[in-house]
Write an enzyme that holds these catalytic residues in place. Structure first.
Site, PDB file in Angstrom:
ATOM      1  N   LYS A  34       0.831  -1.203   0.000  1.00 14.30           N
ATOM      2  CA  LYS A  34       0.000   0.000   0.000  1.00 14.30           C
ATOM      3  C   LYS A  34       0.870   1.259   0.000  1.00 14.30           C
ATOM      4  O   LYS A  34       0.629   2.208   0.746  1.00 14.30           O
ATOM      5  CB  LYS A  34      -0.935  -0.007   1.210  1.00 14.30           C
ATOM      6  CG  LYS A  34      -1.899  -1.182   1.195  1.00 14.30           C
ATOM      7  CD  LYS A  34      -2.906  -1.090   2.297  1.00 14.30           C
ATOM      8  CE  LYS A  34      -3.843  -2.255   2.362  1.00 14.30           C
ATOM      9  NZ  LYS A  34      -4.424  -2.716   1.146  1.00 14.30           N
ATOM     10  N   CYS A  35       1.846   1.271  -0.870  1.00 10.80           N
ATOM     11  CA  CYS A  35       2.857   2.326  -0.921  1.00 10.80           C
ATOM     12  C   CYS A  35       2.863   2.951  -2.318  1.00 10.80           C
ATOM     13  O   CYS A  35       2.508   2.301  -3.295  1.00 10.80           O
ATOM     14  CB  CYS A  35       4.215   1.685  -0.607  1.00 10.80           C
ATOM     15  SG  CYS A  35       5.633   2.782  -0.750  1.00 10.80           S
ATOM     16  N   GLY A  36       3.285   4.183  -2.399  1.00 13.11           N
ATOM     17  CA  GLY A  36       3.426   4.818  -3.706  1.00 13.11           C
ATOM     18  C   GLY A  36       4.431   4.114  -4.605  1.00 13.11           C
ATOM     19  O   GLY A  36       4.398   4.268  -5.825  1.00 13.11           O
TER      20      GLY A  36
END
Length: 183
Positions: A34-36
């Site tokens: 759930k990271c850029g």
């Protein structure tokens, strides 16, 4: 001492000695779903497919230490990586990469490499620096992992060759892998 002196756990809980990868080139990366930077899974899978038959192995280590961006269980992480990005390289058990509970592998990697800064051409570089300056003003002075998708390139001899921050362009990593594959 080198990387082959460590063992890691698979997502299924089995201990695997890294010596099983002796003679291969390893790209070790801490990951989060759930990271850029999560779309880097796709780039990593392309690297793996391009070079696995020449001796490249990628080992991913999910970590939830950076703003809770890997909250899932090992099973849900495996499903996410497989279904969303078609990942076929090993995604190991979730670990800590910094602090008192950091895995021995990551304590070794961070104690033998320095943070060299973010690539300012990457669109997330400024945001990372802003976050880190608030949370850890001295972040530039330590070898700790700064964020998800920090990568370590390990030679066939088990020695660390390079450290790449999450903002490093994939073509730079690819060039270094190709150079090691030729040597």
């Amino acid at each position: 001492m080198n990387i082959y002196d460590f063992s890691v756990k698979t997502a299924g809980g089995k201990s695997v000695p890294l010596s099983r990868y002796e003679g291969q080139i390893l790209l070790v990366v801490n990951t989060a779903s759930k990271c850029g930077f999560t779309p880097q899974y796709e780039e990593l899978e392309r690297l793996y497919q391009s070079y696995k038959d020449q001796g490249l192995q990628i080992l991913a280590f999910p970590c939830n230490q950076f703003h809770g961006q890997e909250p899932g269980s090992d099973d849900s992480i495996q499903s996410f990586c497989s279904l969303t990005y078609g990942v076929t390289f090993p995604v190991m058990a979730k670990i800590d990469v910094n602090g008192p509970n950091a895995s021995g592998l990551y304590r070794y990697l961070t104690s033998h490499t320095d943070f060299k800064g973010f690539d300012h051409s990457h669109p997330l570089s400024g945001r990372l620096e802003e976050i880190l300056e608030k949370e850890a003003p001295d972040y530039k002075k330590t070898g700790d992992i700064k964020w998800n998708f920090t990568k370590f390139l390990i030679g066939r001899d088990g020695e660390i060759r390079s450290r790449f921050e999450p903002t490093a362009p994939i073509h730079v990593i690819k060039e270094e892998i190709e150079s090691l594959l030729k040597s």
